[in-house]
Design a protein around this motif. Structure first.
Motif, PDB file in Angstrom:
ATOM      1  N   ALA A 184       0.767  -1.485  -0.061  1.00  0.00           N
ATOM      2  CA  ALA A 184      -0.034  -0.052   0.078  1.00  0.00           C
ATOM      3  C   ALA A 184       0.791   1.058   0.088  1.00  0.00           C
ATOM      4  N   ALA A 185       1.771   1.406   0.736  1.00  0.00           N
ATOM      5  CA  ALA A 185       2.836   2.476   0.885  1.00  0.00           C
ATOM      6  C   ALA A 185       3.574   2.539  -0.617  1.00  0.00           C
ATOM      7  N   ALA A 186       4.138   1.409  -0.991  1.00  0.00           N
ATOM      8  CA  ALA A 186       4.730   1.557  -2.254  1.00  0.00           C
ATOM      9  C   ALA A 186       3.808   2.130  -3.368  1.00  0.00           C
ATOM     10  N   SER A 187       2.572   1.695  -3.460  1.00  0.00           N
ATOM     11  CA  SER A 187       1.551   1.993  -4.231  1.00  0.00           C
ATOM     12  C   SER A 187       1.161   3.593  -4.347  1.00  0.00           C
ATOM     13  N   SER A 188       1.103   3.800  -2.989  1.00  0.00           N
ATOM     14  CA  SER A 188       0.819   5.393  -2.532  1.00  0.00           C
ATOM     15  C   SER A 188       1.739   6.135  -3.230  1.00  0.00           C
ATOM     16  N   GLN A 189       3.011   5.845  -2.838  1.00  0.00           N
ATOM     17  CA  GLN A 189       4.294   6.697  -3.241  1.00  0.00           C
ATOM     18  C   GLN A 189       4.281   6.819  -4.766  1.00  0.00           C
ATOM     19  N   THR A 190       4.133   5.722  -5.561  1.00  0.00           N
ATOM     20  CA  THR A 190       4.079   5.616  -6.922  1.00  0.00           C
ATOM     21  C   THR A 190       3.136   6.303  -7.549  1.00  0.00           C
ATOM     22  N   ALA A 191       1.740   6.453  -6.749  1.00  0.00           N
ATOM     23  CA  ALA A 191       0.740   7.414  -7.296  1.00  0.00           C
ATOM     24  C   ALA A 191       1.249   8.712  -7.133  1.00  0.00           C
ATOM     25  N   MET A 192       1.938   9.193  -5.799  1.00  0.00           N
ATOM     26  CA  MET A 192       2.155  10.467  -5.646  1.00  0.00           C
ATOM     27  C   MET A 192       3.063  11.010  -6.786  1.00  0.00           C
ATOM     28  N   THR A 193       4.260  10.237  -7.132  1.00  0.00           N
ATOM     29  CA  THR A 193       5.262  10.830  -8.190  1.00  0.00           C
ATOM     30  C   THR A 193       4.272  10.726  -9.566  1.00  0.00           C
ATOM     31  N   THR A 194       3.581   9.756  -9.717  1.00  0.00           N
ATOM     32  CA  THR A 194       2.850   9.667 -11.197  1.00  0.00           C
ATOM     33  C   THR A 194       1.962  10.877 -11.236  1.00  0.00           C
ATOM     34  N   SER A 195       1.406  11.372 -10.201  1.00  0.00           N
ATOM     35  CA  SER A 195       0.254  12.356 -10.389  1.00  0.00           C
ATOM     36  C   SER A 195       1.173  13.794 -10.637  1.00  0.00           C
ATOM     37  N   ARG A 196       2.428  13.767 -10.267  1.00  0.00           N
ATOM     38  CA  ARG A 196       3.419  14.711 -10.759  1.00  0.00           C
ATOM     39  C   ARG A 196       3.963  14.813 -12.105  1.00  0.00           C
ATOM     40  N   ARG A 197       3.778  13.623 -12.802  1.00  0.00           N
ATOM     41  CA  ARG A 197       4.556  13.486 -14.312  1.00  0.00           C
ATOM     42  C   ARG A 197       3.756  14.710 -15.140  1.00  0.00           C
ATOM     43  N   ARG A 198       4.724  15.147 -16.141  1.00  0.00           N
ATOM     44  CA  ARG A 198       4.189  15.995 -16.964  1.00  0.00           C
ATOM     45  C   ARG A 198       4.870  15.604 -18.556  1.00  0.00           C
ATOM     46  N   ARG A 199       4.096  15.834 -19.552  1.00  0.00           N
ATOM     47  CA  ARG A 199       4.799  15.599 -20.975  1.00  0.00           C
ATOM     48  C   ARG A 199       6.145  16.336 -21.065  1.00  0.00           C
ATOM     49  N   GLU A 200       6.413  17.468 -20.655  1.00  0.00           N
ATOM     50  CA  GLU A 200       7.547  18.115 -20.753  1.00  0.00           C
ATOM     51  C   GLU A 200       8.719  17.607 -20.113  1.00  0.00           C
ATOM     52  N   ASP A 201       8.494  16.472 -19.144  1.00  0.00           N
ATOM     53  CA  ASP A 201       9.464  15.707 -18.459  1.00  0.00           C
ATOM     54  C   ASP A 201      10.760  15.280 -19.258  1.00  0.00           C
ATOM     55  N   GLY A 202      11.968  15.796 -18.783  1.00  0.00           N
ATOM     56  CA  GLY A 202      13.092  15.260 -19.751  1.00  0.00           C
ATOM     57  C   GLY A 202      13.483  13.937 -19.293  1.00  0.00           C
ATOM     58  N   PRO A 203      14.480  13.366 -19.875  1.00  0.00           N
ATOM     59  CA  PRO A 203      15.079  12.011 -19.612  1.00  0.00           C
ATOM     60  C   PRO A 203      15.537  11.671 -18.266  1.00  0.00           C
ATOM     61  N   ALA A 204      16.094  12.788 -17.495  1.00  0.00           N
ATOM     62  CA  ALA A 204      16.545  12.597 -16.177  1.00  0.00           C
ATOM     63  C   ALA A 204      15.591  12.300 -15.288  1.00  0.00           C
ATOM     64  N   VAL A 205      14.155  13.070 -15.465  1.00  0.00           N
ATOM     65  CA  VAL A 205      13.200  12.907 -14.631  1.00  0.00           C
ATOM     66  C   VAL A 205      12.605  11.598 -14.683  1.00  0.00           C
ATOM     67  N   ARG A 206      12.226  11.383 -16.013  1.00  0.00           N
ATOM     68  CA  ARG A 206      11.912   9.846 -16.537  1.00  0.00           C
ATOM     69  C   ARG A 206      12.544   8.817 -16.017  1.00  0.00           C
ATOM     70  N   PHE A 207      13.662   8.824 -15.930  1.00  0.00           N
ATOM     71  CA  PHE A 207      14.561   7.827 -15.274  1.00  0.00           C
ATOM     72  C   PHE A 207      14.477   7.814 -13.633  1.00  0.00           C
ATOM     73  N   LEU A 208      14.435   8.957 -13.181  1.00  0.00           N
ATOM     74  CA  LEU A 208      14.308   9.156 -11.646  1.00  0.00           C
ATOM     75  C   LEU A 208      13.062   8.568 -11.310  1.00  0.00           C
ATOM     76  N   TYR A 209      11.934   8.828 -12.001  1.00  0.00           N
ATOM     77  CA  TYR A 209      10.630   8.278 -11.827  1.00  0.00           C
ATOM     78  C   TYR A 209      10.457   6.696 -11.800  1.00  0.00           C
TER      79      TYR A 209
END
Length: 234
Positions: free
Chosen positions: A111-136
């Motif tokens: 539940a904690a893992a999915s919650s954290q994943t949802a939190m970072t996923t909600s902040r994703r944007r189309r303009e994100d570069g390769p570094a942010v995508r890798f970190l995600y």
């Protein structure tokens, strides 16, 4: 009730639960006598607040109407973990079920893992570069690894100090990867999210009355838009 109203009620329920649990805990700590029942009530209020925080990223995804499967996974796992915790809190403490404790640890970890994943996923944007995508992607992978390690530790009752050192290292790395994403996004020059103003122009065959303009504004606001200015021409 439409979807927008349901989402608004969901967030209001989260805020109400956090407020109620805080006030109830303060009341029992300052006014009521402290006994086993009081301890259980305080634990319950704390768990309700924790449940609210866990499901909040899922609610954000529902509000964004994105990744709905992930959003409902967060809500279902968090609710299941809360239910198991309630059984342990209010059940007989003389005969605790070891299997139930293990199941709670496993469900809470995912539940904690999915919650954290949802939190970072909600902040994703189309303009994100390769570094942010890798970190995600790395943060999602580390979250799953940490949950899997907790599962193995709980179910197999691992008693190895080096294992828990590794678990702690993975957990810290996971937290770092989640926290550093907004910083990397800023360094890449991705603009902060915002709503650009939209203009809707109506061409009419006659000047509308003030009542008609007001009714049109109310209709737009009722649909979720905020009318910032009315510019009449002609």
């Amino acid at each position: 009730m439409d979807v927008a109203q349901a989402k608004r009620l969901f967030f209001l329920a989260l805020i109400a639960s956090l407020s109620a649990t805080a006030l109830l805990a303060i009341f029992f700590l300052l006014v009521a006598g402290f006994d086993e029942t009081t301890e259980r009530v305080i634990l319950t209020t704390a768990l309700i607040s924790l449940l609210s925080l866990f499901v909040l990223p899922g609610g954000v995804l529902l509000d964004q109407d994105r990744y709905l499967a992930l959003a409902w996974t967060v809500i279902v796992l968090s609710t299941l973990a809360f239910g198991l915790a309630m059984i342990l809190v209010w059940g007989s403490r003389e005969d605790d079920d070891e299997a139930l404790w293990k199941t709670l640890a496993i469900v809470a970890a995912f539940a904690a893992a999915s919650s954290q994943t949802a939190m970072t996923t909600s902040r994703r944007r189309r303009e994100d570069g390769p570094a942010v995508r890798f970190l995600y992607l790395a943060s999602v992978a580390f979250a799953v690894v940490v949950a899997a390690m907790i599962t193995a530790a709980a179910w197999a009752e691992i008693d190895d100090e080096s294992y828990y050192r590794a678990l702690g290292a993975f957990a810290i790395a996971d937290l770092f990867l989640a926290v550093v994403q907004p910083v990397a996004r800023r360094l890449e020059g991705v603009p902060a999210p915002g709503r650009a103003p939209h203009q809707v122009v109506f061409t009419l065959d006659r000047p509308p009355s003030e009542e008609a303009v007001f009714a049109a504004s109310r209709a737009l606001e009722g649909a979720g838009a905020r009318v910032e200015r009315v510019d009449r021409r002609g």
